[in-house]
Design an enzyme around this catalytic site. Structure first.
Site, mmCIF file in Angstrom:
data_model
loop_
_atom_site.group_PDB
_atom_site.id
_atom_site.type_symbol
_atom_site.label_atom_id
_atom_site.label_comp_id
_atom_site.label_asym_id
_atom_site.label_seq_id
_atom_site.Cartn_x
_atom_site.Cartn_y
_atom_site.Cartn_z
ATOM 1 N N ASP A 211 6.442 7.773 -11.492
ATOM 2 C CA ASP A 211 7.769 7.417 -10.984
ATOM 3 C C ASP A 211 8.282 8.508 -10.047
ATOM 4 O O ASP A 211 8.094 9.710 -10.306
ATOM 5 C CB ASP A 211 8.751 7.216 -12.135
ATOM 6 C CG ASP A 211 8.404 5.988 -12.960
ATOM 7 O OD1 ASP A 211 7.621 5.145 -12.481
ATOM 8 O OD2 ASP A 211 8.909 5.876 -14.098
ATOM 9 N N TYR B 161 12.715 -0.043 -8.590
ATOM 10 C CA TYR B 161 12.757 0.966 -9.648
ATOM 11 C C TYR B 161 14.191 1.128 -10.154
ATOM 12 O O TYR B 161 15.111 1.383 -9.362
ATOM 13 C CB TYR B 161 12.228 2.292 -9.107
ATOM 14 C CG TYR B 161 12.057 3.348 -10.160
ATOM 15 C CD1 TYR B 161 11.165 3.167 -11.210
ATOM 16 C CD2 TYR B 161 12.776 4.540 -10.108
ATOM 17 C CE1 TYR B 161 10.998 4.139 -12.180
ATOM 18 C CE2 TYR B 161 12.609 5.519 -11.067
ATOM 19 C CZ TYR B 161 11.720 5.306 -12.110
ATOM 20 O OH TYR B 161 11.559 6.265 -13.069
#
Length: 919
Positions: free
Chosen positions: A125, A343
């Site tokens: 991430d 995200y």
């Protein structure tokens, strides 16, 4: 920097994603579904293989994953047990970051695959936490292959365009981001562990805190983010409690005409003084004619929301759907992994100019509910499109949350999945839309010199409100009024009311407070709220409003009384700002760690000095328990079930003086205790269970002895069992070196009453060991068939003087009688159970001075003195086997001596006058 293009032999590329689902999604997109799959060392983390070209260079791609953080930051083993050190030492105790046992299989997969690859591409991430995980993966992989070429893939959505673009424009990992997370982890570990140990060991045994149903395993945790979050809840609760309702008065006016009714409000609002309000009201009643002084008509705009950030997503989901922040993030993560939204952890609330917003809207035109609005938005003639406003925040990692794939409500979605996806889509369409347009009219009137006004609104164009059903913008339509117009009000009243306290904080309010104060990050705020509920520091009702529990309020009150506002957000806000400085390179990791920990250690030491204020605060809400306060007790160091009471556990403890013991938790109801050797410097309970001893489980203890205090043929480190099967521990229990720390409590030399120095020459022999049976005075112990059991004797140095046994020459035990006939009377007796020496202290007052020189004159005293009491010393020796029988004193689970036991059989549960063995 980009990977070089051109031909050449195919290179092997190890790709590592943050989760198995992400690894599978990336593989399916890059291979277009043509990948091969095989098992890794971990059954949950498979390895996918396929061919691919990066900037024209052929590659053999191997894609696997971790499961979040690969490593854990922990104290070194000798500091991990609660009893092992002063909690203040944790501010500087050594820490290490390593792969835990449950992730060793993932580590092995990474090492095996890295050895056969030339490149490492990290698909973690794209935030600070992901960058920190990336460097954990780098450490493991480069440990197996130091020649890896390391690249970083940055993406915000698991969709074809994003993934293909990301792999073709690889970059390098950001060490500063990783350092910022390392700093936060170490700060949180040290502060949390020290304060948690301090307040748990101080308060758990001092009060009856039945909040979980099992107060024995209660942990009163402290977190540098958790406590300021609790502080917001408690502070609002205190505001409500401190609120004193106050009556006020206001004048209200209405006017009804053919066009409708207008309600006019008093420009003063309200008055708290009734006579003044009454006078003004009577003036209006006496001259009730109202005159219109001003009429304002103006266009008003209601703007759409800013693009969606993580905190705003949590706040709106809580407000609209009553979803907790924790559940919101769980659902959002699942939508992201399935490729439907971008995200979900981002602080950014403005879109990059390079983002193709029209393409995102175009994905939604076929939706049966909001598809028609999406088509209008893309139609130039509608003039509905407006570029999203800039919210002013950009984390440089991810765009705002937006839809990435069309959905007609998947069959496997829960209701909350559907709601959250709808919120993301409608929010995105709204922020790309024109604001709502309304016409607002304000009418001002005068009655007897008092001003009143009324407002009305009509919506001319709903625009974004057509799609964003969560917002409303209404108003009342006023009748037509002209300046100078006069009318008599239909009603004119003097109304009273009472001031109301502010409401309890909702979850949306709490998230807003945390965001404004800089407490936590967008990825962690929901965790801090959840911990408050899990720790029983706060409760949440069906309207998501938070109230502190008695425990939460008491802790905040205690720290508030100390003066250090550890429950306020200021300290944590400064920490978060420092960590952000690390991430941008303006401060070093070591600089931030040193400054922050130095400040918090000062707070900790001050809190410990003022701990009475924390105790007083707890006493306001909880009853005192009859358990002794033991600030060094470890609530998790269970060794075995208690074989005496059969109702509780025996736990490993260490007194402030350093002695170790295994005592029953049910003290004072059960006084079972095992004193461990005085030569012991460290002890910690392991997870290994003894296969022999019963009743079990009996957990083995890792011992560390002082080399100077044990014979040379014994090891310093020993994994032992206190259940009775350990011969090595039995011997060490019987051996104590002269001159050791444990012997230091007995002076080697004392002045006799006449001033002559009395000396036992054996106490200066530093090379000899006391044989079995002659135990150290501080730790006299015996072994029973069912295991170890020991008692603690009153040391002779605590007595007014020293009396030596006339038979063996050893220092006698000084005791206080507890029988009805002799209660409070002091006496001496030999510590050897086979010796019959006994002497009342008052019989020695005018006798020969204490010491070896009086030995001959008092040799016959024991028989005569003891014959008249409980059958004499010899019968006591026969019935009371071991140290219990010869006057040894039992010790509580906290190391405090328990006065009184049977002098006939040594049982502490009764005195000799009620002994069943008494003749």
């Amino acid at each position: 920097m980009q990977p070089g293009g051109g031909g050449g032999a195919a290179i092997r590329v190890l790709n590592v994603a943050e989760k198995p689902s992400v690894a599978k999604a990336v593989s399916e997109i890059l291979s277009r579904g043509a990948m091969q799959s095989r098992a890794g060392r971990s059954q949950y983390n498979r390895v996918f293989e396929f061919d691919y070209a990066i900037n024209g260079r052929p590659c053999r791609m191997l894609v696997t994953s971790v499961t979040g953080h690969l490593m854990e930051l922990e104290f070194e083993d000798r500091f991990r047990r609660w009893h092992s050190c002063d909690p203040a030492d944790l501010f500087h105790a050594p820490v290490r970051k390593s792969v835990p046992q449950d992730k060793q299989a993932i580590k092995q997969t990474l090492e095996e695959e890295a050895r056969r690859c030339q490149w490492l591409v990290l698909w973690l991430d794209c935030d600070r936490e992901g960058e920190n995980i990336a460097y954990e993966v780098i450490e493991v992989c480069t440990g197996a292959n130091s020649h890896l070429n390391i690249w970083r893939a940055r993406f915000s959505a698991l969709i074809d365009r994003e993934i293909h673009e990301s792999v073709q424009r690889l970059g390098r990992p950001n060490k500063l981001f990783a350092d910022a997370v390392d700093a936060r982890q170490e700060i949180d570990l040290r502060i949390g562990a020290s304060f948690t140990r301090f307040q748990t060991m101080l308060l758990k045994d001092a009060f009856v805190i039945d909040v979980t149903g099992d107060d024995r395993n209660l942990v009163l945790s402290y977190g540098p983010c958790q406590f300021p979050t609790l502080g917001f809840i408690v502070e609002r609760f205190w505001e409500i409690q401190a609120h004193e309702p106050e009556e006020f008065w206001t004048i209200n006016c209405t006017h009804t005409s053919d066009e409708g009714t207008a309600t006019f409000g008093w420009i003063r609002g309200h008055l708290f003084d009734y006579p003044s309000a009454l006078i003004l009201y009577e003036m209006c009643v006496e001259e009730p004619m109202a005159t219109v002084q001003n009429v304002r008509n103006q266009e008003k705009l209601k703007y759409p929301p800013y693009p969606l950030s993580t905190v705003e997503l949590q706040k709106r989901a809580s407000r609209y759907f009553r979803m907790s922040s924790e559940h919101t993030m769980k659902v959002a993560e699942e939508l992201y992994q399935a490729g439907f939204i971008s995200y979900p952890r981002t602080e950014t609330d403005n879109f990059s100019p390079n983002t193709d917003l029209h393409a995102i809207v175009h994905q939604q035109v076929e939706h049966p509910v909001w598809g028609a609005y999406a088509r209008r938005l893309l139609t130039p003639e509608e003039r509905l499109w407006r570029n999203p406003s800039n919210g002013g925040h950009d984390d440089k990692a991810h765009p705002p949350i937006h839809p990435t794939k069309f959905s007609k409500n998947e069959n496997n979605w829960s209701e909350n999945h559907k709601r959250l996806y709808e919120l993301v889509v409608r929010h995105f369409l709204a922020c790309c839309s024109q604001p709502a347009i309304g016409a607002e009219t304000t009418v001002e009137i005068d009655i007897a010199g008092e001003q009143f006004n009324a407002s009305g609104r009509v919506v001319l164009a709903k625009n974004y409100l057509d799609v964003y059903r969560f917002d409303s913008w209404g108003g009342t339509l006023l009748p037509t009024y002209n300046i100078g117009q006069q009318f008599v009000p239909t009603t004119l009243t003097l109304d009273s009311g009472v001031t109301r306290p502010p409401p309890l904080l909702t979850e949306a309010d709490l998230l807003g407070c945390m965001d404004k104060a800089g407490i936590g990050t967008d990825a962690t705020m929901h965790d801090h709220i959840k911990k408050l509920l899990d720790r029983c520091y706060a409760t949440k009702d069906e309207n998501t409003r938070f109230s502190p529990t008695n425990l939460g309020e008491a802790l905040v009150m205690g720290y508030d009384e100390m003066g250090y506002e550890l429950w306020k957000p200021y300290l944590r806000s400064m920490m978060e700002a420092d960590m952000k400085s690390v991430s941008v390179g303006t401060k070093s990791k070591s600089e931030v760690l040193e400054g922050c920990l130095q400040q918090m250690k000062a707070c900790f030491l001050d809190a410990r000095v003022n701990k009475v204020k924390l105790l007083d605060a707890m006493g306001t809400f909880f009853a005192r328990s009859n358990r002794p306060i033991n600030e060094t007790q470890n609530p998790t160091e269970v060794v075995r079930p208690c074989s005496a009471c059969r109702e509780s556990e025996m736990v490993l403890k260490q007194r402030q003086t350093g002695e170790f013991m295994v005592g029953c938790r049910s003290y004072p109801n059960c006084r079972n205790v095992v004193w461990l050797p005085g030569s012991l410097s460290e002890a910690s309970v392991t997870n290994q269970v003894c296969p022999i001893c019963a009743p079990g489980p009996v957990y083995k203890i890792q011992f560390k002895f002082r080399r100077r205090d044990i014979p040379p043929n014994f090891d310093v480190d020993h994994l032992g069992c206190v259940g009775g099967c350990d011969d090595v521990l039995k011997e060490l229990m019987e051996i104590s070196r002269f001159g050791s720390r444990s012997q230091a409590a007995t002076p080697a030399r004392q002045q006799a009453p006449n001033g002559a120095r009395q000396q036992n020459p054996r106490q200066d022999l530093h090379t000899d060991f006391r044989p079995a049976g002659q135990l150290n005075n501080e730790n006299p112990s015996v072994m029973h068939s069912q295991g170890f059991r020991s008692t603690h004797t009153q040391h002779p140095s605590n007595a007014p003087g020293q009396v030596l046994c006339t038979s063996c020459g050893e220092p006698c035990i000084w005791r206080i009688a507890n029988t009805d006939a002799n209660r409070g009377r002091k006496f001496y007796k030999c510590q050897d159970p086979g010796c019959g020496f006994f002497k009342w202290e008052d019989e020695l007052e005018n006798a020969t001075p204490r010491g070896r020189r009086g030995r001959g004159s008092s040799r016959q005293a024991p028989a005569s003195a003891s014959a008249g009491r409980r059958g004499g010393a010899q019968s006591r020796g026969r019935r009371g086997r071991g140290r219990n029988a010869d006057g040894g004193m039992f010790v509580s689970a906290t190391g405090d001596t328990v006065s009184g036991c049977c002098f006939t059989c040594g049982d502490p549960s009764h005195f000799a006058n009620a002994c069943p063995n008494r003749r």
